[in-house]
Design an enzyme around this catalytic site. Structure first.
Site, short mmCIF file in Angstrom:
data_model
loop_
_atom_site.label_atom_id
_atom_site.label_comp_id
_atom_site.label_asym_id
_atom_site.label_seq_id
_atom_site.Cartn_x
_atom_site.Cartn_y
_atom_site.Cartn_z
N GLU A 1 94.43 -4.19 23.87
CA GLU A 1 94.32 -4.07 22.41
C GLU A 1 95.56 -5.35 22.40
OE1 GLU A 1 93.58 -2.04 19.29
OE2 GLU A 1 93.94 -4.02 18.95
N LYS B 1 91.02 -15.48 22.20
CA LYS B 1 90.95 -14.47 21.23
C LYS B 1 89.88 -14.23 20.45
CE LYS B 1 96.17 -14.55 21.27
NZ LYS B 1 97.06 -15.25 20.48
#
Lengths: 434, 434
Positions: free
Chosen positions: A131, A207
């Site tokens: 995460e 990302k």
């Protein structure tokens, strides 16, 4: 796991690692109530044992030998916050081989070798959670994987790099130049002395590869992300964008139309009414559009000791809960869709163009003719004197056009004698067309 | 569960129920890939079998007998989208008694009887999920329970009612009056013909009770929520707030300081730089501040057929995954903290006051004396002629003060001969003090 105690091997005691220790120590009671088990940092891998630290760690915990963690039979979970590809990858694979679960904040590793690591984890019945690798403290991966499990995500747009968002915000708010703001950001510690990975968009691209993989259920690799940074964005570009109702942001854009996918990172004009336009400073945000849910946005700190550590320790809580239930390694869903990337003909958006032209009759006619020949129509046009009136500056915002066509237009513009320079070309998001 | 097929009993085929059927049918392939099981809507409880519907449902699925669902041995999961307390509560308790898992969108039920239902579920080893009960399509409950599992949440502020946010937005953008905008919202279907539950804040209060319970790990009940609606907010209040840099929003506020808790719903001035200030129209947003993570915000559609259904079906996916793993009913964490509510002395914030006073010398001195006597200091003061100059209007924004003191001030103001009327008193959030 012994005596209801989960033992964690922490690799790295930099900013995030320190935060992890602080949270595990400071929130121990809450963590126990939530998981029914206690969590202990049993070993910490550092580069230098002698270094003085602000943290209190029990005797004998700190080591410089990675094998003390990944080969240690007492350790249940490895938390990796070293960063970078090697030796992190080697350590993680060895730990998985030994049946240890992994929590990592390592975007580089997950973007480049995520599939390999997740497949090894599946083989060994281990959890791997990451995460913290995207948008620091924002629980966006969970939202994609669980919150929107029932939906078909069609678009994700992210401000996923705090350094560049700080720079773009400062440039916008103060009319300052890129070089000047970069220097200031470096002085404040918001940008590194070699800022390439941030300002050229590489960090954001990693990302976006992770978001694309999870959001679209395809095996997205870093090379699939078309990447352009902010180092060429000028204060003039920002001023004109603002005049037309837009902010310029470094956006990661992952879009799906039917089964065709595009993923990019690029400076983008975002209409001021779009929720991403008011995400300022080092904050991050991810905008998610789902077929059923429509528009959502997740906003929060993208970096920092404690925000990132929050994400790491929340992942750790999930691992521990899974241990309690005996279901580690059984929750992840491997990408199940075939990856089909769009061609430049299939990538369609609005565009912003800034041109310097001769101040002669007929120039605008030439420009509009070339646009029309390539099926590009205009939403807004702004023309004004430039260079003391000897030239003109023309700013265009187009309606939706294909990337192929807009690139062809730019090429023809560059060849046109009456066009002195094509100063800038940016993608445009938001505004009246939804 | 038979033949890898999970059978769902759907209670209610109104807006959300219809959306649930559409998503389960339309996204069946994705749902199978993610859960490894197929999901079938086996029975649907309706009020009128004969009603023509836009949906295709197989023969014999629709029934008017709730027992066909909760007493049906073939059914694994009940999805309850009838709303209201009874008969929904009775049906859910009977279904749990029969070992069926529950997904519900019912905020009234969960706010008022959540503890009873969750405790029954725990006894029976069943899952109960209710993501859709707060902020429709925004996966905020998951974020609190999982994403921030490691953190200590200190404040949640929510725009959790779309109707009132639509009204406040319209009043702000168009300078329109409350009554006028309410009528418009009713015509558009954004407000009900009896709008009480929305405009008096009752709906928001229920959602805040749920958020408070999950975010603070206490057993928050609806009576703990101090609730005030928007029906008294005037267009003048909004105009003055704007002048001072604020928007007025109906905010749910849940705050924790050490172990002391306050939860309220009230019209609140939100500084324009705060991310909640630009949440407009029927959109919802929940701002979450955690000790470690800092500021985050979750934004999205708060209602609507498909957004709410997305949340319901994502919960259904979680139930199905748990069935596959055999861990239903083992993931939830009951509140473990003792509830200690703040007194009015302990509730501290900035306040906005609007007064109509005689235009006489010494009035402001009287006002500031009373404020000082109650330890209330001022951040901003605005005075201007009122009623053709025969009176003055004074607008104050205070520094942080206790609710007890500000109420005492208001009482003294009301007794003061030179103060004609205390027009309004609102809480203030955001601005220079963080």
């Amino acid at each position: 796991m012994q005596n209801n105690k989960v033992k964690v091997g922490l690799m790295g005691l930099g900013t995030v690692g320190t935060g992890v220790v602080r949270i595990v120590q400071g929130h121990q009671e809450d963590l126990q109530k939530q998981t029914g088990l206690s969590i202990e940092i049993a070993k910490v891998l550092v580069q230098n044992v002698e270094k003085t630290r602000s943290l209190k760690l029990a005797e004998g915990i700190v080591t410089t030998e990675a094998a003390d963690l990944f080969d240690n039979p007492d350790i249940d979970v490895i938390v990796e916050v070293i960063g970078g590809i090697q030796p992190a990858k080697e350590y993680i694979l060895k730990a998985l081989e030994n049946g240890k679960h992994i929590v990592t904040a390592n975007k580089d590793l997950m973007a480049l070798h995520g599939a390999e690591i997740l497949s090894k984890a599946q083989d060994r019945g281990c959890d791997v959670f990451y995460e913290a690798s995207v948008a620091g403290g924002i629980p966006i991966l969970r939202a994609l994987v669980e919150g929107f499990a029932s939906d078909r995500i069609t678009k994700m747009m992210g401000i996923v790099n705090g350094t560049t968002n700080y720079i773009m915000t400062k440039m916008s708010q103060e009319g300052a130049d890129y070089a000047e703001v970069l220097k200031e950001a470096q002085a404040l510690g918001y940008a590194e002395s070699d800022p390439t990975a941030d300002v050229e968009g590489h960090d954001a691209a990693r990302k976006m590869a992770i978001l694309g993989t999870l959001g679209f259920h395809v095996d997205m690799s870093l090379e699939d992300v078309d990447c352009k940074g902010i180092s060429k964005v000028s204060s003039e570009d920002i001023a004109y964008a603002k005049k037309l109702g837009y902010e310029i942001k470094l956006l990661g854009i992952a879009q799906r139309d039917d089964d065709l996918i595009e993923v990019s990172v690029q400076p983008t004009l975002v209409h001021h009414t779009h929720p991403l336009a008011s995400v300022n400073g080092v904050f991050n945000a991810v905008y998610v559009h789902g077929e059923a849910v429509g528009e959502t946005m997740f906003y929060g700190p993208g970096a920092g000791e404690l925000p990132t550590a929050t994400a790491v320790v929340s992942d750790l809580v999930t691992v521990v809960k899974n241990m309690k239930l005996g279901v580690n390694g059984r929750g992840s869903v491997a990408p199940y869709r075939e990856k089909q990337l769009k061609s430049d003909e299939q990538i369609v958006s609005k565009y912003f163009l800034r041109l310097i032209v001769d101040d002669k009759r007929g120039v605008l006619a030439q420009i509009t003719r070339i646009l029309a020949e390539h099926d590009v129509s205009l939403e807004q046009v702004l023309q004004q004197p430039y260079n003391g009136g000897t030239q003109s500056e023309i700013i265009l915002i187009t309606h939706h056009a294909s990337r192929k066509n807009i690139f062809a237009v730019r090429e023809q513009f560059a060849e046109l004698e009456s066009i002195f320079e094509v100063k800038s070309l940016y993608r445009v998001e938001g505004g009246e067309e939804k």
